[in-house]
Design a protein around this motif. Structure first.
Motif, PDB file in Angstrom:
ATOM      1  N   GLU A   1       0.831  -1.198   0.000  1.00 15.48           N
ATOM      2  CA  GLU A   1       0.000   0.000   0.000  1.00 15.48           C
ATOM      3  C   GLU A   1       0.873   1.258   0.000  1.00 15.48           C
ATOM      4  OE1 GLU A   1      -4.005  -1.756   2.162  1.00 15.48           O
ATOM      5  OE2 GLU A   1      -2.839  -0.174   3.135  1.00 15.48           O
ATOM      6  N   THR A   2       0.312   2.304  -0.519  1.00 17.80           N
ATOM      7  CA  THR A   2       1.008   3.599  -0.548  1.00 17.80           C
ATOM      8  C   THR A   2       1.481   3.977   0.848  1.00 17.80           C
ATOM      9  OG1 THR A   2      -0.259   4.359  -2.457  1.00 17.80           O
ATOM     10  CG2 THR A   2       0.745   6.038  -1.083  1.00 17.80           C
ATOM     11  N   GLY A   3       2.724   4.427   0.928  1.00 20.12           N
ATOM     12  CA  GLY A   3       3.278   4.894   2.185  1.00 20.12           C
ATOM     13  C   GLY A   3       4.046   3.860   2.973  1.00 20.12           C
TER      14      GLY A   3
ATOM     15  N   SER B   1       9.010   5.009   1.255  1.00 18.36           N
ATOM     16  CA  SER B   1       7.576   5.230   1.372  1.00 18.36           C
ATOM     17  C   SER B   1       6.980   5.060  -0.031  1.00 18.36           C
ATOM     18  CB  SER B   1       7.291   6.626   1.912  1.00 18.36           C
ATOM     19  OG  SER B   1       5.904   6.874   1.982  1.00 18.36           O
ATOM     20  N   ALA B   2       6.510   3.872  -0.305  1.00 21.78           N
ATOM     21  CA  ALA B   2       6.102   3.537  -1.672  1.00 21.78           C
ATOM     22  C   ALA B   2       4.960   4.419  -2.175  1.00 21.78           C
ATOM     23  CB  ALA B   2       5.696   2.068  -1.749  1.00 21.78           C
ATOM     24  N   THR B   3       5.031   4.755  -3.450  1.00 19.53           N
ATOM     25  CA  THR B   3       3.963   5.510  -4.121  1.00 19.53           C
ATOM     26  C   THR B   3       3.468   4.719  -5.331  1.00 19.53           C
ATOM     27  OG1 THR B   3       5.417   6.690  -5.637  1.00 19.53           O
ATOM     28  CG2 THR B   3       5.103   7.668  -3.453  1.00 19.53           C
ATOM     29  N   SER B   4       2.306   5.060  -5.817  1.00 17.25           N
ATOM     30  CA  SER B   4       1.727   4.331  -6.952  1.00 17.25           C
ATOM     31  C   SER B   4       2.592   4.451  -8.197  1.00 17.25           C
ATOM     32  CB  SER B   4       0.308   4.829  -7.235  1.00 17.25           C
ATOM     33  OG  SER B   4       0.314   6.215  -7.512  1.00 17.25           O
ATOM     34  N   SER B   5       3.341   5.538  -8.306  1.00 17.21           N
ATOM     35  CA  SER B   5       4.216   5.724  -9.474  1.00 17.21           C
ATOM     36  C   SER B   5       5.408   4.759  -9.455  1.00 17.21           C
ATOM     37  CB  SER B   5       4.735   7.161  -9.536  1.00 17.21           C
ATOM     38  OG  SER B   5       5.562   7.446  -8.420  1.00 17.21           O
ATOM     39  N   GLN B   6       5.609   4.088  -8.345  1.00 15.63           N
ATOM     40  CA  GLN B   6       6.680   3.113  -8.244  1.00 15.63           C
ATOM     41  C   GLN B   6       6.201   1.690  -8.545  1.00 15.63           C
ATOM     42  OE1 GLN B   6       7.939   4.409  -4.249  1.00 15.63           O
ATOM     43  NE2 GLN B   6       9.898   5.052  -5.151  1.00 15.63           N
TER      44      GLN B   6
ATOM     45  N   GLY C   1      13.312   8.767  -4.684  1.00 18.35           N
ATOM     46  CA  GLY C   1      12.387   7.878  -3.990  1.00 18.35           C
ATOM     47  C   GLY C   1      12.957   6.511  -3.698  1.00 18.35           C
TER      48      GLY C   1
ATOM     49  N   VAL D   1       1.906  -1.051  -6.124  1.00 20.48           N
ATOM     50  CA  VAL D   1       1.629  -0.173  -4.996  1.00 20.48           C
ATOM     51  C   VAL D   1       0.207   0.355  -5.150  1.00 20.48           C
ATOM     52  CG1 VAL D   1       2.354   1.845  -3.684  1.00 20.48           C
ATOM     53  CG2 VAL D   1       4.064   0.478  -4.911  1.00 20.48           C
TER      54      VAL D   1
END
Lengths: 115, 113
Positions: free
Chosen positions: B14-16, B80-85, B63, B112
């Protein structure tokens, strides 16, 4: 930064025929290597062929050969007698020379071989 | 077989949340690399290493962080994972000698949400 251009996002060819994938690049290096990689649906990255920039002779590996034109910064891949197993994404990748050997990849050409 | 193992091979997060991908080699090579692959972009270099504790940034390093505390392992961390990753991540090694070609692991697909 080095740039690599593969101008054909998709191509198709009939089985047993010949196809050529194009690649142009930009580099300030005088001595470097260039590579073509193949990525089939399995996702594995497979080295197809290697060319040394200081060699004038074009590299050949079985049905795969390159047309390397150093002055034009062009590095095309020719696949002869295409087979169904050649269906894959193909990436052109020159390295940066120097001491760190970073490869810069083009965006790829999706080749489909039709029966 | 280039002796490269990536783990995990698939991950949904999940994000974050923080995420660490591991690349393990069995051949004691000096150079190791992390690339990401996205449709329409080919493979882009994130970070690379030229020895234990010696790392440098690639073209898309924002990131991401890396660590290499021993020759055989190269870790990629998304703090801190983001959807763009969301992407497929490939580890690669460079064998010494002529050529400079890279040999790749099988890739890790990260989603993500």
């Amino acid at each position: 930064a080095q740039t690599v251009t593969q101008s054909q996002p998709e191509m198709s060819v009939q089985e047993a025929e010949t196809v050529t994938l194009s690649c142009t690049y930009d580099t300030s290096e005088s001595n470097y290597y260039l590579f073509w990689y193949k990525q089939p649906p399995s996702r594995q990255m497979i080295l197809v062929i290697r060319q040394e920039a200081y060699k004038q002779q074009n590299a050949t590996e079985n049905r795969f050969s390159v047309n390397f034109q150093k002055a034009a910064k062009s590095f095309s891949l020719k696949i002869s007698d295409s087979q169904l197993g050649d269906t894959a994404m193909y990436f052109c990748a020159p390295n940066s020379g120097g001491s760190n050997y970073k490869l810069t990849f083009g965006k790829g050409t999706l080749l489909t071989v039709n029966p | 077989d280039a002796g490269i193992t990536q783990s995990p091979r698939h991950k949904v997060t999940e994000t974050g949340t923080p995420v660490t991908l591991r690349c393990h080699q069995t051949e004691n090579h000096r150079y190791m690399y992390w690339y990401r692959q996205d449709p329409g972009h080919g493979l882009r270099l994130i970070h690379y290493s030229y020895g234990v504790k010696d790392t440098d940034k690639g073209e898309v390093s924002d990131g991401y962080s890396v660590s290499r505390s021993k020759t055989e392992d190269f870790l990629l961390t998304l703090e801190s994972a983001t959807s763009s990753q969301t992407s497929v991540y490939f580890c690669a090694i460079r064998r010494s000698g002529v050529g400079g070609e890279l040999f790749f692991g099988e890739g890790s697909r990260l989603t993500v949400l």
